[in-house]
Design a protein around this motif. Structure first.
Motif, PDB file in Angstrom:
ATOM      1  N   LEU A 129     -16.346 -51.499 -14.570  1.00 26.27           N
ATOM      2  CA  LEU A 129     -15.527 -52.454 -14.617  1.00 26.27           C
ATOM      3  C   LEU A 129     -14.679 -52.582 -13.042  1.00 26.27           C
ATOM      4  CD1 LEU A 129     -13.581 -51.758 -17.811  1.00 26.27           C
ATOM      5  CD2 LEU A 129     -15.507 -53.385 -17.496  1.00 26.27           C
ATOM      6  N   PRO A 130     -14.227 -53.685 -12.534  1.00 23.16           N
ATOM      7  CA  PRO A 130     -13.413 -53.858 -11.549  1.00 23.16           C
ATOM      8  C   PRO A 130     -12.029 -53.143 -11.596  1.00 23.16           C
ATOM      9  CG  PRO A 130     -13.436 -55.900 -12.929  1.00 23.16           C
ATOM     10  CD  PRO A 130     -14.341 -55.091 -13.392  1.00 23.16           C
ATOM     11  N   LEU A 131     -11.590 -52.823 -10.247  1.00 25.36           N
ATOM     12  CA  LEU A 131     -10.311 -52.096 -10.332  1.00 25.36           C
ATOM     13  C   LEU A 131      -9.232 -52.655 -11.142  1.00 25.36           C
ATOM     14  CD1 LEU A 131      -9.150 -49.431  -8.999  1.00 25.36           C
ATOM     15  CD2 LEU A 131      -8.576 -50.648  -7.177  1.00 25.36           C
ATOM     16  N   ALA A 132      -9.395 -54.049 -11.095  1.00 29.16           N
ATOM     17  CA  ALA A 132      -8.330 -54.962 -11.841  1.00 29.16           C
ATOM     18  C   ALA A 132      -8.308 -54.923 -13.282  1.00 29.16           C
ATOM     19  CB  ALA A 132      -8.495 -56.221 -11.427  1.00 29.16           C
ATOM     20  N   ASP A 133      -9.267 -54.288 -13.750  1.00 32.00           N
ATOM     21  CA  ASP A 133      -9.366 -54.125 -15.358  1.00 32.00           C
ATOM     22  C   ASP A 133      -9.082 -52.683 -15.907  1.00 32.00           C
ATOM     23  OD1 ASP A 133     -10.249 -56.565 -15.327  1.00 32.00           O
ATOM     24  OD2 ASP A 133     -12.299 -56.237 -16.036  1.00 32.00           O
ATOM     25  N   ALA A 134      -8.367 -51.871 -14.699  1.00 29.77           N
ATOM     26  CA  ALA A 134      -7.777 -50.561 -15.292  1.00 29.77           C
ATOM     27  C   ALA A 134      -6.885 -50.391 -16.664  1.00 29.77           C
ATOM     28  CB  ALA A 134      -6.824 -49.899 -14.200  1.00 29.77           C
ATOM     29  N   VAL A 135      -6.157 -51.740 -16.862  1.00 27.44           N
ATOM     30  CA  VAL A 135      -5.457 -51.785 -18.147  1.00 27.44           C
ATOM     31  C   VAL A 135      -6.363 -51.771 -19.220  1.00 27.44           C
ATOM     32  CG1 VAL A 135      -4.235 -52.968 -19.765  1.00 27.44           C
ATOM     33  CG2 VAL A 135      -3.267 -52.789 -17.178  1.00 27.44           C
ATOM     34  N   THR A 136      -7.699 -52.462 -19.225  1.00 29.66           N
ATOM     35  CA  THR A 136      -8.587 -52.632 -20.378  1.00 29.66           C
ATOM     36  C   THR A 136      -9.176 -51.226 -20.526  1.00 29.66           C
ATOM     37  OG1 THR A 136      -8.995 -54.891 -19.776  1.00 29.66           O
ATOM     38  CG2 THR A 136     -10.708 -53.583 -20.950  1.00 29.66           C
ATOM     39  N   ALA A 137      -9.623 -50.451 -19.379  1.00 31.34           N
ATOM     40  CA  ALA A 137     -10.441 -49.393 -19.301  1.00 31.34           C
ATOM     41  C   ALA A 137      -9.479 -48.378 -20.172  1.00 31.34           C
ATOM     42  CB  ALA A 137     -10.567 -48.764 -18.032  1.00 31.34           C
ATOM     43  N   HIS A 138      -8.064 -48.312 -19.831  1.00 33.58           N
ATOM     44  CA  HIS A 138      -7.102 -47.388 -20.594  1.00 33.58           C
ATOM     45  C   HIS A 138      -6.939 -47.642 -22.086  1.00 33.58           C
ATOM     46  CE1 HIS A 138      -5.472 -44.717 -17.370  1.00 33.58           C
ATOM     47  NE2 HIS A 138      -6.332 -45.152 -16.934  1.00 33.58           N
ATOM     48  N   GLU A 139      -6.952 -49.069 -22.225  1.00 35.61           N
ATOM     49  CA  GLU A 139      -6.799 -49.543 -23.845  1.00 35.61           C
ATOM     50  C   GLU A 139      -8.081 -49.011 -24.598  1.00 35.61           C
ATOM     51  OE1 GLU A 139      -4.077 -53.630 -23.159  1.00 35.61           O
ATOM     52  OE2 GLU A 139      -6.389 -53.676 -23.283  1.00 35.61           O
ATOM     53  N   ARG A 140      -9.420 -48.962 -24.040  1.00 30.64           N
ATOM     54  CA  ARG A 140     -10.522 -48.780 -24.598  1.00 30.64           C
ATOM     55  C   ARG A 140     -10.535 -47.430 -24.689  1.00 30.64           C
ATOM     56  NH1 ARG A 140     -15.555 -51.246 -21.700  1.00 30.64           N
ATOM     57  NH2 ARG A 140     -16.519 -49.883 -23.131  1.00 30.64           N
ATOM     58  N   MET A 141     -10.183 -46.511 -23.746  1.00 32.98           N
ATOM     59  CA  MET A 141      -9.973 -44.931 -23.985  1.00 32.98           C
ATOM     60  C   MET A 141      -9.321 -44.441 -25.047  1.00 32.98           C
ATOM     61  SD  MET A 141     -11.903 -43.389 -21.646  1.00 32.98           S
ATOM     62  CE  MET A 141     -11.264 -41.708 -21.629  1.00 32.98           C
ATOM     63  N   GLU A 142      -8.046 -45.192 -25.157  1.00 30.97           N
ATOM     64  CA  GLU A 142      -7.206 -44.699 -26.266  1.00 30.97           C
ATOM     65  C   GLU A 142      -7.685 -45.286 -27.437  1.00 30.97           C
ATOM     66  OE1 GLU A 142      -2.588 -44.902 -24.366  1.00 30.97           O
ATOM     67  OE2 GLU A 142      -3.134 -46.735 -25.276  1.00 30.97           O
ATOM     68  N   SER A 143      -8.300 -46.567 -27.620  1.00 26.51           N
ATOM     69  CA  SER A 143      -9.087 -46.702 -29.162  1.00 26.51           C
ATOM     70  C   SER A 143     -10.154 -45.777 -29.422  1.00 26.51           C
ATOM     71  CB  SER A 143      -9.339 -48.353 -29.194  1.00 26.51           C
ATOM     72  OG  SER A 143     -10.605 -48.530 -27.928  1.00 26.51           O
ATOM     73  N   ARG A 144     -10.683 -45.092 -28.546  1.00 21.70           N
ATOM     74  CA  ARG A 144     -11.938 -44.211 -28.654  1.00 21.70           C
ATOM     75  C   ARG A 144     -13.322 -45.175 -29.138  1.00 21.70           C
ATOM     76  NH1 ARG A 144     -10.519 -39.558 -32.754  1.00 21.70           N
ATOM     77  NH2 ARG A 144     -12.560 -38.849 -31.909  1.00 21.70           N
ATOM     78  N   SER A 145     -13.238 -46.319 -28.019  1.00 23.70           N
ATOM     79  CA  SER A 145     -14.251 -47.082 -28.255  1.00 23.70           C
ATOM     80  C   SER A 145     -15.208 -47.033 -27.149  1.00 23.70           C
ATOM     81  CB  SER A 145     -13.785 -48.733 -28.410  1.00 23.70           C
ATOM     82  OG  SER A 145     -13.073 -48.956 -27.161  1.00 23.70           O
ATOM     83  N   VAL A 146     -15.402 -46.089 -26.284  1.00 23.61           N
ATOM     84  CA  VAL A 146     -15.948 -45.523 -25.434  1.00 23.61           C
ATOM     85  C   VAL A 146     -17.263 -44.691 -25.577  1.00 23.61           C
ATOM     86  CG1 VAL A 146     -16.167 -44.852 -22.805  1.00 23.61           C
ATOM     87  CG2 VAL A 146     -14.109 -46.020 -23.754  1.00 23.61           C
ATOM     88  N   ASN A 147     -18.416 -45.066 -25.424  1.00 24.57           N
ATOM     89  CA  ASN A 147     -19.685 -44.217 -25.618  1.00 24.57           C
ATOM     90  C   ASN A 147     -20.160 -43.929 -24.103  1.00 24.57           C
ATOM     91  OD1 ASN A 147     -19.452 -44.436 -28.415  1.00 24.57           O
ATOM     92  ND2 ASN A 147     -20.646 -46.225 -28.233  1.00 24.57           N
ATOM     93  N   GLY A 148     -19.810 -42.727 -23.568  1.00 22.94           N
ATOM     94  CA  GLY A 148     -20.085 -42.249 -22.291  1.00 22.94           C
ATOM     95  C   GLY A 148     -18.663 -42.223 -21.457  1.00 22.94           C
TER      96      GLY A 148
END
Length: 326
Positions: free
Chosen positions: A301-320
């Motif tokens: 993801l682009p750096l500007a999408d750090a908020v989205t990245a953290h939201e996904r981490m908190e929702s445990r929706s990341v595989n990898g």
């Protein structure tokens, strides 16, 4: 430089992209033009302020980010063995600073990836974690060739480094566990597991199998149940607490009655006390990744999408892993 910055602890919305001065390397340091920065659960914990009362851990304002890949920008006085433009990965000595276009790191923590043909997004996603997995398995769990391994949270950022390193060390069998919602992703993974089972169905899903080493980055009920999955003289290695259950306890009487061991591994506490072990672990990690033993899923993801990245981490929706690129 462009950087993701926070001025207070809080939810993902506290992250914002700003312009900051380029950092300069001091003696013994290397500055890196960052091409990729991995997003880790530790970044989330730091942003939340989970460790705000622990001395030496980040306090606002700071730039999150522990792991980066990029090219050498400049060498501080006394640095040898690296060249400007060389491809590298590194851990930040402070656990912060990675979500930026430039990072300064201590030479001892910088790993050259030149000549290995590893894509930089995979390099930052896999090499540092594989190095830590190597240390955890060889130095703390004392794994031997022929032993069996169980990895909970099998697709997670750190967990996904363990099967490849275990294979490299001669494991006889490597099994993973995931929650039910991740079983479909698990069936498609290229990580070198023999089998991946539903963690909610343990121990029945293992049909009586026990393991010499169990890796637990999850915590909570998964951790408590892991004692039943250990073979005689087995070792339970605690490497995280993704469940967020900070009140879970283990009955110490079960350890001596079962003849098993429980140990913890944290890069932040282990590496400073064992710097001489980092280089061999890094070399093992590079070989494992280059040999295709750490093909974890990487979402860039682009750096500007750090908020989205953290939201996904908190929702445990990341595989990898999620990786940010400036």
């Amino acid at each position: 430089m462009k950087a993701v910055h926070l001025t207070r602890f809080g939810d993902p919305s506290v992250l914002g992209v700003v312009d900051l001065p380029d950092p300069e390397p001091r003696p013994g340091q290397i500055s890196i033009d960052v091409t990729h920065a991995a997003v880790g659960l530790i970044d989330v914990f730091f942003r939340q302020g989970l460790f705000k009362d622990q001395e030496g851990l980040p306090q606002p304002p700071f730039v999150p980010g522990l792991e980066v890949a990029g090219t050498v920008r400049a060498l501080g006085d006394g640095v040898t063995g690296f060249a400007v433009g060389e491809q590298v990965v590194t851990l930040s000595a402070t656990g912060t600073g990675g979500y930026a276009s430039v990072l300064v790191s201590d030479q001892a923590l910088v790993i050259s990836t030149e000549g290995y043909g590893i894509d930089p997004a995979l390099a930052v996603a896999a090499v540092p974690n594989a190095a830590m997995a190597s240390l955890a398995l060889t130095r703390v769990a004392r794994m031997s060739a022929g032993e069996s391994i169980l990895v909970h949270g099998a697709l997670g950022g750190f967990a996904s480094a363990f099967p490849g390193i275990a294979r490299q060390l001669g494991a006889s069998r490597v099994v993973g566990s995931v929650r039910a919602g991740k079983l479909e992703a698990a069936s498609a993974t290229r990580l070198p597991y023999d089998e991946i089972v539903d963690s909610a169905e343990l121990p029945d899903a293992l049909h009586g199998q026990t393991f010499d080493v169990v890796i637990d980055p999850v915590g909570g009920a998964v951790r408590a149940g892991s004692l039943d999955l250990l073979a005689p003289s087995g070792r339970l290695l605690l490497v995280g607490n993704a469940s967020g259950d900070w009140g879970s306890l283990i009955d110490s009487n079960r350890l001596w009655l079962g003849g098993v061991t429980v140990s913890g591994f944290s890069a932040g506490s282990y590496i400073p006390a064992h710097m001489e072990e980092l280089r061999p672990a890094a070399e093992a990690a590079l070989r494992a990744v280059a040999d295709g033993l750490a093909e974890t899923e990487v979402d860039v993801l682009p750096l500007a999408d750090a908020v989205t990245a953290h939201e996904r981490m908190e929702s445990r929706s990341v595989n990898g892993r999620i990786v940010l690129t400036p």
